[in-house]
Design an enzyme around this catalytic site. Structure first.
Site, mmCIF file in Angstrom:
data_model
loop_
_atom_site.group_PDB
_atom_site.id
_atom_site.type_symbol
_atom_site.label_atom_id
_atom_site.label_comp_id
_atom_site.label_asym_id
_atom_site.label_seq_id
_atom_site.Cartn_x
_atom_site.Cartn_y
_atom_site.Cartn_z
ATOM 1 C CB CYS A 87 -0.966 -0.030 1.186
ATOM 2 S SG CYS A 87 -2.378 1.072 0.989
ATOM 3 C CG HIS A 203 -3.486 -3.688 3.446
ATOM 4 N ND1 HIS A 203 -2.392 -3.079 4.007
ATOM 5 C CD2 HIS A 203 -4.201 -2.693 2.864
ATOM 6 C CE1 HIS A 203 -2.433 -1.773 3.775
ATOM 7 N NE2 HIS A 203 -3.526 -1.518 3.077
ATOM 8 C CD GLU A 205 -0.673 -5.656 5.870
ATOM 9 O OE1 GLU A 205 -0.658 -6.261 4.774
ATOM 10 O OE2 GLU A 205 -0.890 -4.420 5.960
#
Lengths: 239, 770
Positions: A87, A203, A205
């Site tokens: 990002c 994302h 994660e």
């Protein structure tokens, strides 16, 4: 073999703790590195996390690229070291010219936060080797400036060299548009020619355990762990 | 450290050169009544300086003093074994498992948002974040409750779009997930939208810090942004009705900088957890004035501030302006003098400055100097505590009383069309257009994202989860504030319990009209009585909140809207239950009793524009039993989904569960047969009545016996209503001997598109509608 991960914190980074936890979850030794530092402390893997470095003022990533730590990130990348920008981290890598192209304001002009279907295209990177080519994942995006843009020549080169790492997949057209931001070629993530530097808008994660909805993002982290023990993926990627 | 230079202590303050004389007009401009001004004269024993008049005006504003609400707020239940910190601090704090605690608070930013929606909403989020992290808690969730006039009015679209963008941009940048909230539209909010923001933070119970100035000789420091001329008298602005002249207040709306906020958050938490500071408070409403005066009063000490030392954005600012500025992203810190260098070092690492501006004194005086001249010297405790308290007359409006017994016009359409129409109204439609603009998964802890009954997060390193919600059905309060107040708490608790979490406590944002009007004060008093009764019944104390009066514009007063922010705890986050049907073939059960009361229903309001009839009385005992059942059933792993049944009744609850989660590829559909449930009730009342204490659940067939037994043990009626359908399947409901069917894909499209299609050209509304 343990892998050492450096998560770079810029003023305004806000996905730093998430990236650190995901790296620790797969058994990496992960630590923060402050943007004013000049050394990565011997890390094998560098993650530039999401957030709003310097408030996205001027242009997202435009100020962070001048942080002292970026010289060390560049040397690490030049030496073939693994670098993942997520990002805002992707935006910084583009601003620093470690990756080509730019990330512009979303086509819809609004911030967009939602899960999106993506396919993994390039798997010969230290962050995607755990996935099968063409694997379809659902990963969250959350950004206001994620529309990948590049000149026709650059886009053609990325396609010809197989450097599209993630591509927004077509969702059910009646329900969801696949591409959430108007990115050229539906590009959600790219790599450098060698494959060691990867930038992605979604994302992974944030989806690393079933409790968080899925663990489909875990592969981005298990990939570099495996890369520490097996043949480095860089060698098997020439095409 | 820099030496703090202060004028010689004197009880007398003097006017600065060029200051206007204190005239009755000037007193009136400061929103102080004649009686209040007389109290100031008596308290000081002399005429105040202009600076002092400004200080009194801010601290004695409704917003800061709670002068019309204090006696009523004292009746709230505020204690319980889970309470670590009740009302009176920046945020309430409740105990969680494993040495953790949750700090949470809701606050309004209505008036700024009415004139400048983007900055008004953004700074509302900024302020509530600071209230939570000044307690030593790391913000982990944001919620918001928004109300606007109908979307067919261009200015309402402009306000709605601007507020949502402002809320999103601020929270997204700081990196706090927005996990839920509500958006509603009704004519009373045209001209006076409501923007309530709630923040939830986590802390180790031992890290709790209170905003209490202590230790004579300790230093006061400002940390963060410089002080500018923005927001001067914001607290007073919040304490008057909106009018055509309010547009001129636009320069008083503060401007937010979420990047500085993020730095301030990290620096503040580092200062708190490292033990470097004594106390910290946000400079929120009434800025430096309220933060310093309130911290001093809590600690029973005096303070001396030299406004000449405060870093300003522009030169030539007067002490009056510096004291009353509401520039954002500023903190006031109290610390021992020996710690100042270390504090400055922490702040510098986060690219912030810490500047000594004063010290704690032992004479109890709130004293302000400016380059050596004493410009204010007020007995501190009396400044905070001696604001007059009012006990306004309360009388129910005859019109409201009459509306409760009024007959509704006939609804000419059948239930099939009625449900489809309801799901296409902005009030009942999916709010995805809103929450897609909010980052809901940052911090990688979101277990249930927006779109369900309540948001749920996990706490990394622990087993437990935290559920959060923010609710109010103002239509019920407009008709019956007592029952409506109970209903707001009951709905919040049902939403929490549907996820499997046990309700722990509430924060409230009490939005009402002008309390000096008897019919408004009646609403306020009765709503608070309802909230109190419900909180006592559920064992969920009130830990703080905010009162916002004077929500009136030339188009009238808002509906009474006390939004209830509630937190709950899930012993194991993994036990969480979603709102939507999950597996084809699962059994559907309705928990609770349907009487079919349509008073105050969405069915009447949306389809025949009738807000009337008596709302269903809230059976608090039945509500509590249902909550306990839902929590026990989740803990035993019996449920695959649980959804609160409230606005729009059973039909809407079944449809929402059947249409599927926000991003489900296919709705699952369902077949429900209500034969034998609520027999004798007219089909529209059965389908759309809004009785409380009900939920729609789904579960594997094999779990049915265990759930039935558990429900019997909790004294909750359980009705086996049918089964979940297959992907893309229809929704069918048998009611009154007729089978009604809907195409769920069609319903879902209507429901998802209702708001986006109205907002497609909102960017043009500023010019056409302002």
């Amino acid at each position: 073999m343990s892998r050492r991960v450096a998560v770079v914190r810029f003023p305004g980074s806000n996905c730093d703790a998430d990236a650190l936890r995901a790296a620790q979850l797969v058994g990496a030794e992960a630590d923060y590195v402050w943007h004013r530092d000049t050394s990565l402390g011997g890390a094998d893997v560098v993650i530039l996390p999401g957030g709003f470095s310097y408030g996205d003022y001027l242009r997202s990533g435009a100020i962070a690229r001048f942080s002292p730590i970026m010289a060390a990130v560049r040397s690490h990348a030049d030496a073939g070291g693994a670098v993942l920008g997520i990002c805002n981290g992707f935006q910084i890598l583009c601003e620093a010219h470690l990756l080509p192209g730019a990330l512009m304001r979303n086509a819809g002009l609004s911030f967009v936060s939602r899960p999106v279907p993506v396919t993994v295209e390039r798997t010969t990177t230290p962050f995607t080797s755990a996935y099968a080519p063409g694997a379809r994942l659902t990963l969250p995006v959350a950004h206001g400036e994620g529309r990948f843009a590049a000149t026709v020549d650059v886009a053609r080169m990325l396609e010809a060299e197989g450097r599209v790492v993630l591509r927004y997949a077509k969702g059910d057209p009646a329900a969801e548009p696949g591409n959430p931001n108007g990115s050229a070629h539906d590009i959600a993530g790219i790599s450098n020619a060698e494959g060691n530097v990867v930038g992605i808008m979604p994302h992974p994660e944030r989806v690393v355990s079933p409790l968080l909805g899925s663990d489909e993002g875990l592969g981005f982290f298990t990939s570099f762990m495996a890369a520490g023990t097996a043949t480095p993926p860089m060698e098997s990627m020439s095409r | 450290m820099a030496e703090v230079m202060l004028g010689t202590a004197t009880a007398e303050a003097v006017a600065l050169a060029g200051e206007p004389a204190i005239t009755p007009e000037l007193v009136r401009e400061h929103n102080l009544t004649v009686a209040e001004y007389e109290r100031i004269l008596e308290l000081l024993g002399r005429v105040p300086t202009l600076t002092e008049l400004g200080v009194f005006s801010a601290l004695w504003s409704e917003h800061c003093s709670y002068k019309h609400s204090r006696p009523i707020l004292r009746t709230f239940p505020t204690t319980g074994p889970q309470v670590v910190q009740g009302p009176g601090e920046n945020a309430g704090v409740l105990r969680l498992p494993d040495g953790w605690a949750v700090a949470f608070k809701v606050e309004s930013h209505n008036h700024p948002s009415a004139v400048e929606p983007y900055q008004g909403a953004a700074t509302g989020v900024g302020g509530i974040l600071r209230d939570v992290f000044t307690m030593g808690a790391r913000p982990v969730a944001l919620l918001n409750s928004l109300r606007f006039g109908p979307l067919d009015v261009p200015r309402n679209r402009y306000l709605f779009a601007g507020v949502v963008r402002g809320v999103g941009d601020y929270g997204n940048c700081v990196g706090i997930p927005t996990l839920g909230g509500e958006v509603a539209f009704a004519p009373g909010y045209t001209g006076n939208p409501l923007v309530n923001a709630m923040c939830v933070g986590l802390l180790r119970a031992g890290d709790l810090i209170r905003a209490r100035a202590e230790g004579t000789g300790n230093v006061l420091l400002t940390v963060g942004a410089r002080t500018g001329r923005d927001g001067i008298h914001g607290a007073s602005f919040a304490s008057e009705e909106l009018s055509a002249a309010s547009e001129a207040r636009r320069p008083q709306v503060q401007v937010g900088d979420p990047f500085t906020e993020k730095l301030l958050l990290e620096a503040s938490l580092e200062l708190i957890t490292s033990g470097l500071i004594v106390a910290i408070q946000d400079m929120g409403a009434a800025g430096l004035t309220s933060s310093s005066a309130e911290m001093a009063a809590r600690g029973g000490v005096g303070v001396e501030i030299d406004t000449g030392l405060v870093p300003t954005r522009e030169s030539g600012m007067t002490p009056y302006e510096i004291l009353l500025s509401e520039s954002q992203e500023r903190m006031l810190v109290v610390a021992e003098p020996a710690r100042v260098d270390e504090i400055s070092a922490v702040c510098a690492r986060w690219e912030l400055t810490a500047t000594p501006i004063g010290r704690v004194t032992d004479d109890g005086i709130f004293r302000v100097t400016h380059h050596g001249t004493v410009v204010a010297a007020i007995p501190g405790q009396r400044l905070v505590d001696d604001c007059p308290v009012y006990h306004p007359e309360a009388r129910e409006s005859e019109e409201v009383r009459a509306r409760r017994t009024m007959a509704a016009p006939a609804v000419e359409i059948g239930p099939e069309e009625a449900l489809a129409r309801l799901l296409g109204t902005p009030n009942l439609a999916s709010k995805r257009w809103v929450y897609e603009q909010y980052d809901s998964t940052v911090q990688a802890a979101t277990v249930i994202a927006p779109g369900g009954d309540a948001g749920v997060i996990m706490v990394p390193g622990t087993e437990f989860g935290l559920a959060v919600t923010l609710d109010c059905n103002a239509r019920l309060l407009a008709l019956d504030p007592y029952e409506g107040g109970k209903a707001a708490v009951a709905e919040a608790a049902r939403n929490i319990a549907c996820t499997g979490a046990r309700p722990l406590g509430i924060t409230d944002c009490l939005n009402f009209g002008n309390p000096e009007k008897p019919e408004v004060f009646f609403q306020f008093r009765e709503a608070c009585r309802g909230i109190s009764d419900a909180c006592r019944a559920f064992g969920t104390p009130v830990t703080g909140g905010n009162v916002s009066f004077y929500n009136e514009s030339p188009t009238g007063a808002i509906d009474p809207t006390p939004t209830i922010g509630m937190v709950g705890v899930l012993e194991r986050a993994a036990d969480r239950v979603g709102s939507h049907f999950a597996e084809p073939g699962d059994r559907i059960c309705i928990l609770g009793v349907t009487v079919g009361r349509l008073g105050g229903s969405a069915y009447w309001a949306e389809l025949v524009d009738f807000v009337g009839g008596a709302p269903a009385p809230v059976d608090l005992e039945a509500e509590r039993r249902l909550q306990e059942l839902l929590v026990a059933a989740a803990r035993d792993g019996l449920l695959r989904s649980a959804h609160d049944c409230s606005e729009g009744g059973l039909a809407v609850a079944l449809a929402e569960a059947a249409m599927g989660a926000s991003y489900a590829e296919h709705p699952l559909g369902a077949a429900a047969d209500l034969t034998g449930y609520g027999d004798g009730i007219a089909p529209d009342a059965l389908l759309f009545g809004e009785d409380g204490a009900r939920a729609v659940v789904s579960l594997a067939e094999g779990a049915l016996g265990a759930l039935a037994e558990l429900a019997a043990r909790h004294g909750v009626p359980l009705f086996r209503a049918g089964a979940v359908g297959s992907a893309g399947g229809a929704l069918s409901i048998v009611a009154g001997g007729r089978t009604l069917t809907w195409d769920t894909r069609h319903l879902r499209r209507t429901w998802l598109d209702a708001i986006p299609r109205r907002m497609r050209h909102a960017d043009l509304d500023r010019t056409t509608g302002a």
